[in-house]
Design a protein around this motif. Structure first.
Motif, PDB file in Angstrom:
ATOM      1  N   ILE A  52     -20.411 -21.405  -8.589  1.00 18.69           N
ATOM      2  CA  ILE A  52     -19.985 -19.747  -8.202  1.00 18.69           C
ATOM      3  C   ILE A  52     -18.347 -20.159  -9.240  1.00 18.69           C
ATOM      4  O   ILE A  52     -17.787 -21.218 -10.105  1.00 18.69           O
ATOM      5  CB  ILE A  52     -19.538 -19.884  -7.266  1.00 18.69           C
ATOM      6  CG1 ILE A  52     -18.835 -20.860  -6.595  1.00 18.69           C
ATOM      7  CG2 ILE A  52     -20.960 -19.198  -7.195  1.00 18.69           C
ATOM      8  CD1 ILE A  52     -18.293 -19.823  -5.149  1.00 18.69           C
ATOM      9  N   ALA A  53     -17.850 -18.919  -9.583  1.00 20.08           N
ATOM     10  CA  ALA A  53     -16.232 -18.615 -10.587  1.00 20.08           C
ATOM     11  C   ALA A  53     -15.867 -17.725 -10.214  1.00 20.08           C
ATOM     12  O   ALA A  53     -16.486 -16.703  -9.649  1.00 20.08           O
ATOM     13  CB  ALA A  53     -16.918 -19.055 -12.499  1.00 20.08           C
ATOM     14  N   ASP A 152     -32.263 -14.576  -1.716  1.00 22.16           N
ATOM     15  CA  ASP A 152     -31.951 -13.335  -1.513  1.00 22.16           C
ATOM     16  C   ASP A 152     -32.205 -12.929   0.265  1.00 22.16           C
ATOM     17  O   ASP A 152     -31.339 -12.819   0.746  1.00 22.16           O
ATOM     18  CB  ASP A 152     -32.902 -12.514  -1.152  1.00 22.16           C
ATOM     19  CG  ASP A 152     -32.837 -12.076  -3.164  1.00 22.16           C
ATOM     20  OD1 ASP A 152     -32.388 -12.069  -3.449  1.00 22.16           O
ATOM     21  OD2 ASP A 152     -33.993 -11.038  -3.539  1.00 22.16           O
ATOM     22  N   ASN A 153     -32.620 -14.046   0.547  1.00 20.01           N
ATOM     23  CA  ASN A 153     -32.822 -14.839   1.391  1.00 20.01           C
ATOM     24  C   ASN A 153     -32.445 -15.651   2.685  1.00 20.01           C
ATOM     25  O   ASN A 153     -31.982 -16.002   4.210  1.00 20.01           O
ATOM     26  CB  ASN A 153     -34.470 -14.903   2.059  1.00 20.01           C
ATOM     27  CG  ASN A 153     -35.395 -14.250   2.238  1.00 20.01           C
ATOM     28  OD1 ASN A 153     -35.146 -13.235   3.224  1.00 20.01           O
ATOM     29  ND2 ASN A 153     -36.471 -14.250   1.022  1.00 20.01           N
ATOM     30  N   PHE A 154     -31.625 -16.504   2.036  1.00 19.67           N
ATOM     31  CA  PHE A 154     -30.617 -17.776   2.838  1.00 19.67           C
ATOM     32  C   PHE A 154     -29.561 -17.532   1.991  1.00 19.67           C
ATOM     33  O   PHE A 154     -28.386 -17.894   2.670  1.00 19.67           O
ATOM     34  CB  PHE A 154     -31.496 -19.185   2.046  1.00 19.67           C
ATOM     35  CG  PHE A 154     -32.394 -19.260   2.854  1.00 19.67           C
ATOM     36  CD1 PHE A 154     -32.594 -19.974   3.790  1.00 19.67           C
ATOM     37  CD2 PHE A 154     -33.276 -18.875   2.424  1.00 19.67           C
ATOM     38  CE1 PHE A 154     -33.574 -19.923   4.541  1.00 19.67           C
ATOM     39  CE2 PHE A 154     -34.934 -19.409   3.263  1.00 19.67           C
ATOM     40  CZ  PHE A 154     -35.009 -19.194   3.853  1.00 19.67           C
ATOM     41  N   PHE A 155     -28.596 -16.717   1.173  1.00 21.01           N
ATOM     42  CA  PHE A 155     -26.982 -16.899   0.034  1.00 21.01           C
ATOM     43  C   PHE A 155     -26.617 -16.189   0.070  1.00 21.01           C
ATOM     44  O   PHE A 155     -25.688 -15.760   0.542  1.00 21.01           O
ATOM     45  CB  PHE A 155     -27.320 -17.725  -1.426  1.00 21.01           C
ATOM     46  CG  PHE A 155     -28.122 -18.900  -1.644  1.00 21.01           C
ATOM     47  CD1 PHE A 155     -28.250 -20.103  -0.392  1.00 21.01           C
ATOM     48  CD2 PHE A 155     -28.385 -19.589  -2.208  1.00 21.01           C
ATOM     49  CE1 PHE A 155     -28.693 -21.375  -0.040  1.00 21.01           C
ATOM     50  CE2 PHE A 155     -29.304 -21.211  -2.935  1.00 21.01           C
ATOM     51  CZ  PHE A 155     -29.627 -21.872  -1.448  1.00 21.01           C
ATOM     52  N   GLU A 156     -27.643 -15.051  -0.548  1.00 20.32           N
ATOM     53  CA  GLU A 156     -26.736 -13.430  -0.707  1.00 20.32           C
ATOM     54  C   GLU A 156     -26.308 -12.858   0.817  1.00 20.32           C
ATOM     55  O   GLU A 156     -26.859 -12.689   1.723  1.00 20.32           O
ATOM     56  CB  GLU A 156     -28.197 -12.444  -1.311  1.00 20.32           C
ATOM     57  CG  GLU A 156     -27.416 -11.476  -2.030  1.00 20.32           C
ATOM     58  CD  GLU A 156     -26.780 -11.461  -3.527  1.00 20.32           C
ATOM     59  OE1 GLU A 156     -25.481 -10.963  -2.976  1.00 20.32           O
ATOM     60  OE2 GLU A 156     -27.011 -12.418  -3.888  1.00 20.32           O
ATOM     61  N   VAL A 177     -19.799 -13.117  -1.685  1.00 22.10           N
ATOM     62  CA  VAL A 177     -20.190 -13.821  -2.659  1.00 22.10           C
ATOM     63  C   VAL A 177     -21.397 -13.257  -2.755  1.00 22.10           C
ATOM     64  O   VAL A 177     -22.225 -13.183  -2.497  1.00 22.10           O
ATOM     65  CB  VAL A 177     -20.809 -15.134  -2.413  1.00 22.10           C
ATOM     66  CG1 VAL A 177     -20.625 -15.842  -3.320  1.00 22.10           C
ATOM     67  CG2 VAL A 177     -18.730 -15.931  -2.178  1.00 22.10           C
ATOM     68  N   SER A 178     -21.244 -13.036  -4.850  1.00 24.56           N
ATOM     69  CA  SER A 178     -22.772 -12.631  -4.797  1.00 24.56           C
ATOM     70  C   SER A 178     -23.705 -13.568  -6.073  1.00 24.56           C
ATOM     71  O   SER A 178     -22.920 -14.507  -6.867  1.00 24.56           O
ATOM     72  CB  SER A 178     -22.233 -11.663  -6.360  1.00 24.56           C
ATOM     73  OG  SER A 178     -23.678 -11.291  -6.562  1.00 24.56           O
ATOM     74  N   PHE A 179     -24.507 -13.848  -5.590  1.00 25.75           N
ATOM     75  CA  PHE A 179     -25.690 -15.087  -6.414  1.00 25.75           C
ATOM     76  C   PHE A 179     -26.434 -14.491  -7.153  1.00 25.75           C
ATOM     77  O   PHE A 179     -27.303 -15.341  -7.966  1.00 25.75           O
ATOM     78  CB  PHE A 179     -26.311 -16.115  -5.404  1.00 25.75           C
ATOM     79  CG  PHE A 179     -25.508 -16.755  -4.233  1.00 25.75           C
ATOM     80  CD1 PHE A 179     -24.888 -18.232  -4.471  1.00 25.75           C
ATOM     81  CD2 PHE A 179     -25.170 -16.033  -3.173  1.00 25.75           C
ATOM     82  CE1 PHE A 179     -23.994 -18.434  -3.674  1.00 25.75           C
ATOM     83  CE2 PHE A 179     -24.510 -16.881  -2.604  1.00 25.75           C
ATOM     84  CZ  PHE A 179     -24.055 -18.055  -2.568  1.00 25.75           C
ATOM     85  N   ASN A 180     -26.326 -13.174  -7.977  1.00 26.47           N
ATOM     86  CA  ASN A 180     -27.825 -12.500  -8.561  1.00 26.47           C
ATOM     87  C   ASN A 180     -26.417 -12.325 -10.109  1.00 26.47           C
ATOM     88  O   ASN A 180     -25.766 -11.352  -9.753  1.00 26.47           O
ATOM     89  CB  ASN A 180     -28.053 -10.650  -7.805  1.00 26.47           C
ATOM     90  CG  ASN A 180     -29.003 -11.665  -6.980  1.00 26.47           C
ATOM     91  OD1 ASN A 180     -29.545 -12.678  -7.200  1.00 26.47           O
ATOM     92  ND2 ASN A 180     -28.965 -11.070  -6.049  1.00 26.47           N
TER      93      ASN A 180
END
Length: 180
Positions: A52-53, A152-156, A177-180
């Protein structure tokens, strides 16, 4: 009388200054790879490091620096204690400037006891065993394209509190935090 009015003006106008926008933060793309690490006994993937950044800037003339972050994973199986986040500035100087400064890092998830994630990453586990490696790097693009279910199911929806300091008080900035 003028000095009393001046003192009241200073105390109430300057002293009541809002601390809401002292620091500006935005999440940006980090193109570092996702790193998978195998357990010492080589029976499963132990952890996943997701890059991440963020970019930070100060909005006032005070000296403000980034101190640390607190990470909160929303998924019960990954929380508490299995999501860990670290950030470092691109020039090893944590003082903020008037322009945005990039801080790179990652979120470390301990996934060895999560059967669902282990099943999805089985191909990489087999590759590590076959090549006798303790880590494997997966491009962020490949990971995001092939493992959207995990994201979608564990991090977002995970949260981070960024902690800044101005040598007098703490400034905490909560974010999703966004992971997408």
């Amino acid at each position: 009388m003028k000095s009393i009015i001046f003192i009241f003006f200073i105390v109430f106008v300057v002293g009541c200054n809002s601390h809401e926008y002292i620091v500006s933060v935005r999440q940006v793309q980090n193109d570092s790879p996702v790193i998978l690490r195998i357990r010492k006994d080589r029976t499963a993937i132990h952890s996943l490091l997701y890059p991440i950044a963020f970019e930070f800037k100060k909005n006032g003339n005070r000296e403000i620096y980034y101190f640390e972050s607190s990470y909160f994973a929303k998924h019960d199986e990954l929380c508490p204690g299995t999501g860990e986040c670290w950030l470092k500035s691109e020039n090893q100087n944590d003082n903020l400037a008037y322009s945005y400064k990039k801080f790179y890092g990652g979120v470390l998830f301990t996934i060895e006891n999560n059967d669902t994630i282990q099943t999805h990453l089985y191909k990489y586990y087999k590759k590590m065993i076959k090549e006798n490696k303790d880590t494997i790097h997966v491009s962020l693009k490949e990971f995001n394209n092939h493992f959207k279910y995990i994201i979608d199911n564990f991090f977002e929806g995970d949260s981070i509190y960024l902690h800044f300091h101005d040598h007098k008080r703490w400034i905490d900035v909560p974010l999703r935090v966004s992971f997408n």
